[in-house]
Design an enzyme around this catalytic site. Structure first.
Site, PDB file in Angstrom:
ATOM      1  N   LYS A   9       0.822  -1.219   0.000  1.00 39.20           N
ATOM      2  CA  LYS A   9       0.000   0.000   0.000  1.00 39.20           C
ATOM      3  C   LYS A   9       0.853   1.265   0.000  1.00 39.20           C
ATOM      4  CE  LYS A   9      -4.298  -1.811   1.865  1.00 39.20           C
ATOM      5  NZ  LYS A   9      -5.235  -1.853   2.971  1.00 39.20           N
ATOM      6  N   LYS A  52      -5.676 -11.104  -6.602  1.00 38.75           N
ATOM      7  CA  LYS A  52      -6.751 -11.210  -5.611  1.00 38.75           C
ATOM      8  C   LYS A  52      -7.940 -10.321  -6.012  1.00 38.75           C
ATOM      9  CE  LYS A  52      -6.192  -9.068  -1.726  1.00 38.75           C
ATOM     10  NZ  LYS A  52      -5.808  -8.505  -0.447  1.00 38.75           N
ATOM     11  N   LYS A  87     -11.365  -4.612  -3.478  1.00 38.17           N
ATOM     12  CA  LYS A  87     -12.294  -3.485  -3.589  1.00 38.17           C
ATOM     13  C   LYS A  87     -11.637  -2.288  -4.255  1.00 38.17           C
ATOM     14  CE  LYS A  87     -12.309  -3.647   1.393  1.00 38.17           C
ATOM     15  NZ  LYS A  87     -13.188  -3.718   2.540  1.00 38.17           N
TER      16      LYS A  87
HETATM   17  P1  TYM Z   1     -10.405  -6.044   4.722  1.00 35.82           P
HETATM   18  O1  TYM Z   1     -11.420  -5.019   5.011  1.00 35.82           O
HETATM   19  O2  TYM Z   1      -9.390  -5.781   3.658  1.00 35.82           O
HETATM   20  O3  TYM Z   1     -11.098  -7.405   4.323  1.00 35.82           O
HETATM   21  C1  TYM Z   1     -12.088  -7.968   5.152  1.00 35.82           C
HETATM   22  C2  TYM Z   1     -12.002  -9.474   5.163  1.00 35.82           C
HETATM   23  O4  TYM Z   1     -12.161  -9.996   3.840  1.00 35.82           O
HETATM   24  C3  TYM Z   1     -11.083 -10.881   3.538  1.00 35.82           C
HETATM   25  N1  TYM Z   1     -10.793 -10.762   2.100  1.00 35.82           N
HETATM   26  C4  TYM Z   1     -10.766 -11.813   1.278  1.00 35.82           C
HETATM   27  N2  TYM Z   1     -10.982 -13.116   1.482  1.00 35.82           N
HETATM   28  C5  TYM Z   1     -10.903 -13.940   0.409  1.00 35.82           C
HETATM   29  N3  TYM Z   1     -10.619 -13.494  -0.847  1.00 35.82           N
HETATM   30  C6  TYM Z   1     -10.396 -12.177  -1.106  1.00 35.82           C
HETATM   31  N4  TYM Z   1     -10.151 -11.749  -2.335  1.00 35.82           N
HETATM   32  C7  TYM Z   1     -10.463 -11.275  -0.002  1.00 35.82           C
HETATM   33  N5  TYM Z   1     -10.316  -9.918   0.105  1.00 35.82           N
HETATM   34  C8  TYM Z   1     -10.511  -9.632   1.416  1.00 35.82           C
HETATM   35  C9  TYM Z   1      -9.923 -10.377   4.398  1.00 35.82           C
HETATM   36  O5  TYM Z   1      -8.958 -11.376   4.589  1.00 35.82           O
HETATM   37  C10 TYM Z   1     -10.642  -9.995   5.667  1.00 35.82           C
HETATM   38  O6  TYM Z   1     -10.857 -11.123   6.488  1.00 35.82           O
HETATM   39  N6  TYM Z   1      -7.137  -5.718   8.401  1.00 35.82           N
HETATM   40  C11 TYM Z   1      -8.445  -6.195   8.081  1.00 35.82           C
HETATM   41  C12 TYM Z   1      -9.542  -5.585   8.930  1.00 35.82           C
HETATM   42  C13 TYM Z   1      -9.335  -5.726  10.412  1.00 35.82           C
HETATM   43  C14 TYM Z   1      -9.427  -6.925  11.151  1.00 35.82           C
HETATM   44  C15 TYM Z   1      -9.233  -6.535  12.511  1.00 35.82           C
HETATM   45  C16 TYM Z   1      -9.653  -8.252  10.810  1.00 35.82           C
HETATM   46  C17 TYM Z   1      -9.097  -4.721  11.282  1.00 35.82           C
HETATM   47  N7  TYM Z   1      -9.026  -5.207  12.580  1.00 35.82           N
HETATM   48  C18 TYM Z   1      -9.246  -7.501  13.521  1.00 35.82           C
HETATM   49  C19 TYM Z   1      -9.658  -9.198  11.834  1.00 35.82           C
HETATM   50  C20 TYM Z   1      -9.457  -8.816  13.182  1.00 35.82           C
HETATM   51  C21 TYM Z   1      -8.737  -5.829   6.639  1.00 35.82           C
HETATM   52  O7  TYM Z   1      -8.211  -4.920   6.093  1.00 35.82           O
HETATM   53  O8  TYM Z   1      -9.688  -6.503   6.069  1.00 35.82           O
END
Ligand code: TYM
Length: 341
Positions: free
Chosen positions: A120, A203, A206
Site C-alpha cells: 500500500k 486477488k 475493492k
Molecule cells: P479487509 O477489510 O481488507 O477485508 C475484510 C475481510 O475480507 C477478507 N478478504 C478476502 N478473502 C478472500 N478473498 C479475497 N479476495 C479477499 N479480500 C478480502 C480479508 O482477509 C478480511 O478477512 N485488516 C483487516 C480488517 C481488520 C481486522 C481486525 C480483521 C481490522 N481489525 C481484527 C480481523 C481482526 C482488513 O483490512 O480486512
C-alpha cells in the site's frame, strides 16, 4: 499459555472502504455467520472505520454511508445483533487507547516488514501516513481488547495475525504476565483467497478500478450473472481431479467460488461437473451465485432505507462491547503503570 483460561471469543473486522465483494463474503462474513451460529463462542464483529482512513482520507459522508452499508451487509448475511456484538470501531474508544500501548510494544522493523504495508505504501513510503504503518498494531488492539481467541479472516490477513500473536507474547513477556491470549487465526474453506474474475493470478479487491473484476455484494441478479458469464476462463473442459487445475488459475477460481457458495469441497464440484465446458459451468455457477447473493443484496437495500435503525444497533453494540473492553483496558493500564482516576 493455556488457551483454556480465556472464554472462547471470536473477533473479526472489515474496513468500511466501500465495494464489499464476494471475496470479503466468502473469505470472512460467511464464516462470521457460521461461527456465530455454532454456539461455541461469543462473537464480536466490527466495522473498522479507524483503519479505513489509513491508506487515504475518505469523504466524511462517504465513510458514514460505507459504515452503515457494511453494517447492513453483516445483518443481511445472517449476523444477528442479538447473538453477536456488532460495533463500529471508533464508537468504542478503548480500541484506539489500547492501540497506543501496542504502538510502544511493536518494533519498527516488525511493522516495516508487513507485506500489506509495503504494497500500500508503494515506492513512496515517505509519503505514507503514520497510521498505515501502525495499522497492524491497531488490528492487534481490536482483537486483544476482547481477549479474542479466534479470528476468522481471508488468507491475506495471516501475516497481521502473526504480528498480533507477537505483540501479545511480547507484552506478556515484558511485563511478566499471562494477560493477553495467543490468538488462533481461522482461515478455512475453499475461498480463503477469491481471485479477480478477469485475472485469476490477482486477488479480488475493492480497490481495483474495473468493476467487472469482482462481484459486489450490492450487485443485482443480472449484474452477477453477467459478470460470471464474462469471467476469464480457458477453452478446456473441467478435469476429473482438482489437482489438475493447478496451472489454470481462472478455472480454479470459479470452481473454488462454486464450492464455497455451495458449501462443498472443490473436488465435489468436479465430481458433478467434470467434462463440462465453461459455457455450461458458468450457467450453473451464475444460478448458484444469484440464488445465494441476490437475497442478501435486496435485504441490504431494505436495511439501508432505515439508517436510524442501523445507528441504534451500533449504539447498542458499543454499549455491550464496552462491558468487555473497559475492564480489559483498565487492567492493561494497571499492568503498564498508568494512574487511575
Ligand atoms: P479487509 O477489510 O481488507 O477485508 C475484510 C475481510 O475480507 C477478507 N478478504 C478476502 N478473502 C478472500 N478473498 C479475497 N479476495 C479477499 N479480500 C478480502 C480479508 O482477509 C478480511 O478477512 N485488516 C483487516 C480488517 C481488520 C481486522 C481486525 C480483521 C481490522 N481489525 C481484527 C480481523 C481482526 C482488513 O483490512 O480486512
Amino acid at each position: 499459555m493455556a488457551e483454556t483460561q480465556f472464554t472462547p471469543r471470536v473477533f473479526s473486522g472489515i474496513q468500511p472502504s466501500g465495494n464489499l465483494h464476494l471475496g470479503n463474503y466468502l473469505g470472512a462474513v460467511k464464516h462470521f455467520v457460521d461461527m456465530q451460529n455454532a454456539g461455541e463462542y461469543e462473537t464480536v464483529y466490527c466495522m473498522v472505520d479507524l483503519h479505513a482512513i489509513t491508506a487515504k482520507l475518505l469523504d466524511p459522508d462517504e465513510l458514514r454511508s460505507n459504515t452503515r452499508e457494511l453494517c447492513a451487509s453483516f445483518i443481511a448475511s445472517g449476523i444477528d445483533p442479538e447473538k453477536s456484538i456488532l460495533i463500529n470501531q471508533s464508537q468504542v474508544p478503548e480500541h484506539a487507547q489500547l492501540a497506543w500501548i501496542f504502538n510502544c510494544i511493536a518494533r519498527m522493523g516488525w511493522m516495516q516488514r508487513m507485506t500489506q504495508y509495503k504494497d500500500k505504501a508503494g515506492k513512496n513510503a515517505e509519503a505514507a501516513s503514520l497510521g498505515l504503518l501502525a495499522y497492524p498494531a491497531l488490528m492487534a488492539a481490536d482483537i486483544l481488547l476482547y481477549h479474542g481467541t479466534h479470528v476468522p479472516v481471508g488468507d491475506d490477513q495471516k501475516q497481521h495475525l502473526e504480528l498480533t500473536r507477537d505483540i501479545a507474547a511480547k507484552f506478556n513477556h515484558d511485563y511478566g504476565v499471562d494477560f493477553f491470549p495467543i490468538t488462533e487465526p481461522v482461515i478455512r474453506g475453499a475461498a480463503t483467497r477469491v481471485m479477480n474474475l478477469q485475472d485469476g493470478t490477482k486477488k479480488m479487491s475493492k480497490s481495483d478500478p474495473a468493476d467487472k473484476t469482482r462481484i459486489n455484494m450490492t450487485d443485482d441478479a443480472d449484474t452477477i450473472a453477467k459478470k460470471i458469464r464474462k469471467a476469464k476462463t480457458d477453452p478446456d473442459p473441467l478435469p476429473d481431479a482438482f489437482d489438475d487445475l493447478a496451472e489454470r488459475p481462472d478455472a480454479r477460481n470459479l470452481v473454488n467460488i462454486y464450492a464455497a457458495l455451495a458449501d462443498i469441497a472443490p473436488q465435489a464440484v468436479l465430481d458433478q461437473h467434470a467434462g463440462s465446458l465453461f459455457g455450461h459451468f458458468k450457467v450453473a455457477l451464475a444460478d448458484l451465485a444469484v440464488d445465494k447473493l441476490a437475497p442478501i443484496a435486496s435485504e441490504m437495500s431494505r436495511l439501508m432505507d432505515d439508517p436510524a435503525e442501523i445507528d441504534r444497533i451500533l449504539g447498542r453494540g458499543a454499549e455491550r462491547a464496552r462491558e468487555i473492553t473497559v475492564p480489559i483496558l483498565e487492567q492493561t493500564y494497571d499492568i503498564v503503570g498508568m494512574l487511575r482516576s
